[in-house]
Design a protein around this motif. Structure first.
Motif, PDB file in Angstrom:
ATOM      1  N   ARG A  71      -5.923  -5.111  15.580  1.00  0.00           N
ATOM      2  CA  ARG A  71      -5.799  -6.566  15.386  1.00  0.00           C
ATOM      3  C   ARG A  71      -7.203  -7.135  15.135  1.00  0.00           C
ATOM      4  O   ARG A  71      -7.839  -7.675  16.046  1.00  0.00           O
ATOM      5  CB  ARG A  71      -5.142  -7.224  16.598  1.00  0.00           C
ATOM      6  CG  ARG A  71      -3.797  -6.619  16.971  1.00  0.00           C
ATOM      7  CD  ARG A  71      -3.140  -7.349  18.121  1.00  0.00           C
ATOM      8  NE  ARG A  71      -2.464  -8.563  17.682  1.00  0.00           N
ATOM      9  CZ  ARG A  71      -1.186  -8.605  17.290  1.00  0.00           C
ATOM     10  NH1 ARG A  71      -0.452  -7.508  17.289  1.00  0.00           N
ATOM     11  NH2 ARG A  71      -0.650  -9.742  16.910  1.00  0.00           N
ATOM     12  N   HIS A  97       3.012  -7.613   3.498  1.00  0.00           N
ATOM     13  CA  HIS A  97       4.233  -7.656   4.305  1.00  0.00           C
ATOM     14  C   HIS A  97       5.455  -7.781   3.396  1.00  0.00           C
ATOM     15  O   HIS A  97       6.461  -7.073   3.574  1.00  0.00           O
ATOM     16  CB  HIS A  97       4.166  -8.829   5.283  1.00  0.00           C
ATOM     17  CG  HIS A  97       5.336  -8.911   6.218  1.00  0.00           C
ATOM     18  ND1 HIS A  97       5.550  -7.994   7.227  1.00  0.00           N
ATOM     19  CD2 HIS A  97       6.368  -9.793   6.287  1.00  0.00           C
ATOM     20  CE1 HIS A  97       6.652  -8.314   7.891  1.00  0.00           C
ATOM     21  NE2 HIS A  97       7.166  -9.399   7.336  1.00  0.00           N
ATOM     22  N   ASN A  98       5.375  -8.666   2.424  1.00  0.00           N
ATOM     23  CA  ASN A  98       6.482  -8.847   1.481  1.00  0.00           C
ATOM     24  C   ASN A  98       6.626  -7.647   0.552  1.00  0.00           C
ATOM     25  O   ASN A  98       7.736  -7.199   0.246  1.00  0.00           O
ATOM     26  CB  ASN A  98       6.250 -10.129   0.669  1.00  0.00           C
ATOM     27  CG  ASN A  98       7.347 -10.399  -0.343  1.00  0.00           C
ATOM     28  OD1 ASN A  98       7.245  -9.996  -1.496  1.00  0.00           O
ATOM     29  ND2 ASN A  98       8.398 -11.079   0.093  1.00  0.00           N
ATOM     30  N   GLY A 102       8.610  -5.782   4.691  1.00  0.00           N
ATOM     31  CA  GLY A 102       8.474  -5.983   6.132  1.00  0.00           C
ATOM     32  C   GLY A 102       8.042  -4.775   6.917  1.00  0.00           C
ATOM     33  O   GLY A 102       7.882  -4.863   8.148  1.00  0.00           O
ATOM     34  N   ARG A 103       7.821  -3.633   6.255  1.00  0.00           N
ATOM     35  CA  ARG A 103       7.440  -2.427   7.004  1.00  0.00           C
ATOM     36  C   ARG A 103       6.003  -2.506   7.515  1.00  0.00           C
ATOM     37  O   ARG A 103       5.667  -1.871   8.512  1.00  0.00           O
ATOM     38  CB  ARG A 103       7.624  -1.183   6.130  1.00  0.00           C
ATOM     39  CG  ARG A 103       9.088  -0.837   5.854  1.00  0.00           C
ATOM     40  CD  ARG A 103       9.234   0.531   5.219  1.00  0.00           C
ATOM     41  NE  ARG A 103       8.613   0.598   3.906  1.00  0.00           N
ATOM     42  CZ  ARG A 103       9.244   0.273   2.770  1.00  0.00           C
ATOM     43  NH1 ARG A 103      10.499  -0.135   2.810  1.00  0.00           N
ATOM     44  NH2 ARG A 103       8.625   0.369   1.610  1.00  0.00           N
ATOM     45  N   THR A 105       2.906  -4.989   8.836  1.00  0.00           N
ATOM     46  CA  THR A 105       2.434  -6.308   9.273  1.00  0.00           C
ATOM     47  C   THR A 105       0.921  -6.298   9.316  1.00  0.00           C
ATOM     48  O   THR A 105       0.305  -5.247   9.561  1.00  0.00           O
ATOM     49  CB  THR A 105       2.997  -6.671  10.664  1.00  0.00           C
ATOM     50  OG1 THR A 105       2.589  -5.671  11.608  1.00  0.00           O
ATOM     51  CG2 THR A 105       4.512  -6.776  10.642  1.00  0.00           C
ATOM     52  N   LEU A 106       0.331  -7.440   9.079  1.00  0.00           N
ATOM     53  CA  LEU A 106      -1.128  -7.545   9.048  1.00  0.00           C
ATOM     54  C   LEU A 106      -1.580  -8.641  10.007  1.00  0.00           C
ATOM     55  O   LEU A 106      -1.820  -9.782   9.605  1.00  0.00           O
ATOM     56  CB  LEU A 106      -1.615  -7.854   7.627  1.00  0.00           C
ATOM     57  CG  LEU A 106      -1.398  -6.765   6.582  1.00  0.00           C
ATOM     58  CD1 LEU A 106      -1.905  -7.223   5.228  1.00  0.00           C
ATOM     59  CD2 LEU A 106      -2.082  -5.469   6.985  1.00  0.00           C
ATOM     60  N   PRO A 107      -1.708  -8.321  11.295  1.00  0.00           N
ATOM     61  CA  PRO A 107      -2.165  -9.319  12.269  1.00  0.00           C
ATOM     62  C   PRO A 107      -3.686  -9.495  12.207  1.00  0.00           C
ATOM     63  O   PRO A 107      -4.420  -9.136  13.139  1.00  0.00           O
ATOM     64  CB  PRO A 107      -1.708  -8.719  13.601  1.00  0.00           C
ATOM     65  CG  PRO A 107      -1.748  -7.237  13.370  1.00  0.00           C
ATOM     66  CD  PRO A 107      -1.363  -7.034  11.933  1.00  0.00           C
ATOM     67  N   GLY A 137       2.492 -16.452   2.427  1.00  0.00           N
ATOM     68  CA  GLY A 137       2.223 -15.261   3.227  1.00  0.00           C
ATOM     69  C   GLY A 137       1.133 -15.448   4.251  1.00  0.00           C
ATOM     70  O   GLY A 137       0.897 -14.557   5.085  1.00  0.00           O
ATOM     71  N   CYS A 159      -0.505 -13.505  16.905  1.00  0.00           N
ATOM     72  CA  CYS A 159       0.494 -13.686  15.854  1.00  0.00           C
ATOM     73  C   CYS A 159       0.596 -12.414  14.993  1.00  0.00           C
ATOM     74  O   CYS A 159      -0.429 -11.803  14.659  1.00  0.00           O
ATOM     75  CB  CYS A 159       0.114 -14.876  14.984  1.00  0.00           C
ATOM     76  SG  CYS A 159       1.293 -15.234  13.662  1.00  0.00           S
ATOM     77  N   PRO A 160       1.795 -12.005  14.616  1.00  0.00           N
ATOM     78  CA  PRO A 160       1.934 -10.822  13.768  1.00  0.00           C
ATOM     79  C   PRO A 160       1.570 -11.059  12.304  1.00  0.00           C
ATOM     80  O   PRO A 160       1.440 -10.104  11.540  1.00  0.00           O
ATOM     81  CB  PRO A 160       3.425 -10.479  13.892  1.00  0.00           C
ATOM     82  CG  PRO A 160       4.089 -11.787  14.183  1.00  0.00           C
ATOM     83  CD  PRO A 160       3.110 -12.552  15.025  1.00  0.00           C
ATOM     84  N   ASP A 161       1.408 -12.308  11.915  1.00  0.00           N
ATOM     85  CA  ASP A 161       1.094 -12.645  10.526  1.00  0.00           C
ATOM     86  C   ASP A 161      -0.408 -12.858  10.346  1.00  0.00           C
ATOM     87  O   ASP A 161      -1.123 -13.188  11.295  1.00  0.00           O
ATOM     88  CB  ASP A 161       1.818 -13.934  10.126  1.00  0.00           C
ATOM     89  CG  ASP A 161       3.320 -13.821  10.266  1.00  0.00           C
ATOM     90  OD1 ASP A 161       3.857 -12.749   9.941  1.00  0.00           O
ATOM     91  OD2 ASP A 161       3.943 -14.803  10.716  1.00  0.00           O
TER      92      ASP A 161
END
Length: 326
Positions: A71, A97-98, A102-103, A105-107, A137, A159-161
């Protein structure tokens, strides 16, 4: 605010071994604004470390780290210094992510000291929020108070985003009597900083304090001004802002960036669509001028001021905006 941001980084590093902090001069020096002061000594140079002067490389490395379970919290030393990394932001950070359904994630949190008010020279003061909010995004956050700086940075790191975290450098030395806690409004919620009934002032980042000062000054003209702090620019909290504007019937959006194509235009459009039958006057904006960011000695004329905000509020009080207040 600087101390609150530092505390948020300390607490996030202590709470999660996956959190890393890196960027230009963030290690032993503690950053240009000393936001990372003491972090390297406490957590070691494997978790808080300096990088080469290569913003695209900094962000590209962070993306790779996040893909492998870390992270990263990276610092772009100044707002306009972040532009060399913009391709990484738009092509990869915002889209992976898109692109992977969804596989992945970029936190990743991208900390950017932004805005004016410090008399910085070229490339050291800019208002780049519209570039990031226009990029699907990303979450885009800008705290207006020390307490929110702590809360929002902690929430952004969890946050996962990917989050672009815009720190109003003119408010680094602002103070507030508050306890630092992650509890409170979520990262996607706006808040009413000052209730009022006549007009809604909408601001974020460094302009929140200016809007509050203008609201206090407006009392002398018998205007009861509500101030809404957006906190998060994307996604937009329609519910809180629309409720305020429908109640007051008037709105002014304030930001430092240039007016043409600026973030305030999107706010005005959304509110016009959702509040049309409640509006007593057009939604107006108080912004920077449509010029390259000015030299330090001219900055005071470019940035929205209390007087410019009050003059704009005065235009909302009458059917004819050109008439003078008696």
């Amino acid at each position: 605010m600087a101390g609150a941001l530092n505390a948020a980084l300390v607490d996030s590093l202590a709470a999660d071994d996956r959190v890393l902090v890196f960027g230009e001069d963030v290690g032993p020096l503690g950053g240009v604004f000393r936001i990372t002061d003491g972090l390297a000594a406490r957590f070691g140079d494997d978790r808080v470390f300096d990088t080469p002067l290569a913003e695209a490389g900094i962000l590209g490395t962070a993306i790779g780290m996040a893909m492998n379970g870390l992270r990263p919290v990276v610092e772009m030393q100044f707002d306009a210094f972040a532009y060399p990394a913009f391709e990484q932001v738009t092509s990869h950070l915002a889209k992976l992510h898109n692109r992977t359904r969804g596989r992945i994630t970029l936190p990743v949190v991208v900390r950017i000291p932004f805005g004016g008010g410090i008399g910085g020279v070229e490339h050291h003061c800019d208002s780049s929020e519209a570039y990031y909010t226009h990029t699907p995004g990303l979450r885009v956050v800008s705290p207006g108070t020390p307490g929110d700086a702590y809360r929002l940075l902690r929430q952004a790191i969890e946050c996962p985003d990917p989050v672009v975290f815009l720190e109003p450098k003119r408010r680094y030395w602002s103070k507030e009597s508050t306890s630092l806690t992650i509890d409170g409004p979520g990262i996607d919620r706006a808040v009413v900083r000052r209730p009022g009934r006549d007009v809604t002032l909408i601001a974020y980042g460094g302009m929140v304090a200016t809007a509050l000062e203008a609201a206090e000054a407006a009392v002398e003209d018998y205007w009861d001004v509500e101030v809404v702090d957006l906190r998060t620019l994307s996604p937009f909290d329609d519910e809180t802002v629309v409720e305020s504007v429908r109640r007051t019937g008037r709105a002014v959006v304030v930001h430092e960036a240039s007016g043409f194509g600026g973030y305030g235009a999107e706010v005005a459009a959304r509110l016009t669509e959702q509040c049309f039958h409640h509006l007593e006057a057009p939604i107006l904006r108080v912004t920077g001028f449509d010029i390259p960011y000015p030299q330090p000695k001219l900055e005071q004329h470019h940035l929205p001021s209390i007087d410019r905000i009050l003059d704009t509020i005065a235009r909302l009080q009458w059917d004819d905006p050109g008439s003078n207040r008696a």
